[in-house]
Design an enzyme around this catalytic site. Structure first.
Site, PDB file in Angstrom:
ATOM      1  CE  LYS A 192      -4.235  -1.128   2.207  1.00  9.91           C
ATOM      2  NZ  LYS A 192      -5.188  -0.976   3.550  1.00  9.91           N
ATOM      3  N   GLY A 348       9.722  -6.456   8.387  1.00  7.78           N
ATOM      4  CA  GLY A 348       9.550  -7.826   8.657  1.00  7.78           C
ATOM      5  C   GLY A 348       9.529  -8.626   7.150  1.00  7.78           C
TER       6      GLY A 348
END
Ligand code: 3PG
Length: 394
Positions: A192, A348
């Site tokens: 996004k 991550g």
């Protein structure tokens, strides 16, 4: 480190705030102990200096005032014990006092179970401060949270300073963003634009090349007038992407656009896929990776960079047919690093990609921060760092 060198930790009560918030599986077992490993230098240093050492951290997001078994740091204390080859007791109900002697190491149970921790309660912060002679914040991963163990205690402890991991993280990020060897290339990718818009705007001011990927790239493609079929994108943010492009253009920096992509009709590893030109994506297809020609082009951009900041995979690298773009970038960053570039990666998904492609030893610095790493890239002041700087100023 400086306090230890000057012999100022001997016999002192040292409270270390680490980020031991490690991922665990459904059975509660630790699945990646990188944050635990990264916290050990501070602990070893304080022990070697003759301090009485207390370490605390949050684990997950428990409700304050209660401790469920799944929220306990026991599993972390056990792992630290294994790594250090010694007994490492876990102390419960520690806010009003901890029995610890020079040479001892204890872990203080999940600080987020203490009432007032998250809102940085002053009375609680003072209680924490009263536990120690020296407070050390080594929790870079939590530096973006203004909580009692990250900010409040630092205001009241007799001495407050950064630990070695915190210092290393800030040094690496500062080196990459404030005084980079140029050209400076940044990869900002992910699903996004909305979650990374501030990063894109901040980095556009600093970088020479900005590589975008994933859903972020799709929105930039829309901004540049390409048709992207049913690819994930945020059409509402096309104007924001244009602003980022304008900042780059004004300073002569580039955002390399893809020439080809890997497209499929469904978001699935076994969905039929094809490599096609960036302008040949069909209305019922979605872009799931950059194509091989684009990967070559991006790799070339990266190989000649002096500094590389990497956050986010450029394709759905968890699915083999869409992993090649991210793989090519990972190798290009590793090669550039082998040849003297300074590279820093964080987040991550990025760390998973680094592990998957086995380049962890060929990246100059891999951050232990997730949200904290992103907020640094956004150009935000990290509250836990700011309070230490205030104390240092005084
Ligand atoms: C993280 O994992 O990013 C840090 O440990 C912070 O955790 P939080 O998002 O629960 O504050």
């Amino acid at each position: 480190e400086k306090l230890a060198e000057k012999g100022l930790l001997a016999g002192k009560r040292v409270l270390i705030r680490s980020d031991l918030n490690v991922p665990r599986n459904d059975e509660g077992a630790i699945t990646n102990d990188a944050r635990i490993e990264a916290s050990l230098p501070a602990i070893r240093m304080a022990l070697a200096a003759g301090a009485a050492v207390m370490v605390t951290s949050h684990l997950g997001r428990p409700k304050e005032g209660q401790l469920l078994p799944a929220d306990s740091l026991q599993v972390v204390a056990d792992r630290i014990g294994e790594l250090l080859g010694r007994e490492v007791p876990l102390v419960q109900n520690w806010v009003d006092g901890v029995d610890v002697k020079p040479g001892d190491l204890v872990i203080l149970e999940n600080c987020r179970c203490n009432v007032g921790e998250k809102k940085c309660d002053e009375a609680l912060s003072k209680k924490y401060a009263a536990l120690c002679d020296v407070y050390v914040n080594d929790a870079f991963g939590t530096a973006h949270r203004a909580e009692a163990t990250t900010v409040g205690v630092a205001r009241f402890a007799p001495i407050a300073c950064a630990g070695p991991l915190m210092a290393k993280e800030i040094d690496a990020l500062t080196k990459a963003l404030e005084a980079p060897k140029r050209p400076l290339a940044a990869i900002v990718a992910g699903s996004k634009v909305s979650t990374k818009l501030t990063i894109l705007s901040n980095l556009a001011e600093k970088v020479d090349r900005l590589i975008v990927g994933g859903g972020i790239l799709n929105t930039f493609l829309l901004a540049a007038g390409h048709l992207i079929g049913k690819s994930l994108a945020e059409p509402d943010l096309v104007d924001e992407c244009k602003k980022v492009l304008a900042i780059l253009e004004k300073k002569g920096a580039a955002l390399p656009m893809p020439v080809d992509v890997v497209a499929a009709k469904a978001f699935a590893a076994d969905a039929p896929n094809r490599v096609c030109g960036v302008d040949d994506v069909e209305a019922d297809e979605m872009i799931l990776d950059v194509g091989p020609e684009t990967a070559k082009l991006l790799a070339k951009e990266l190989r000649s960079a002096g500094t590389i900041v990497w956050n986010g995979p450029v394709g759905v690298f968890e699915m083999a047919p869409f992993a090649k773009g991210t793989e090519a970038l990972a190798y290009a960053i590793a090669e550039a690093t082998d040849h003297g570039a300074f590279s820093i990666a964080g987040g991550g998904d990025t760390v998973s990609a680094i592990d998957k492609f086995g380049v962890e030893d060929r990246i100059s610095y891999i951050s232990t921060g997730g949200g904290a790493f992103l907020e640094f890239l956004e150009g935000k002041t990290l509250p836990a760092v700011a309070v230490l700087e205030e104390r240092a100023d005084k």
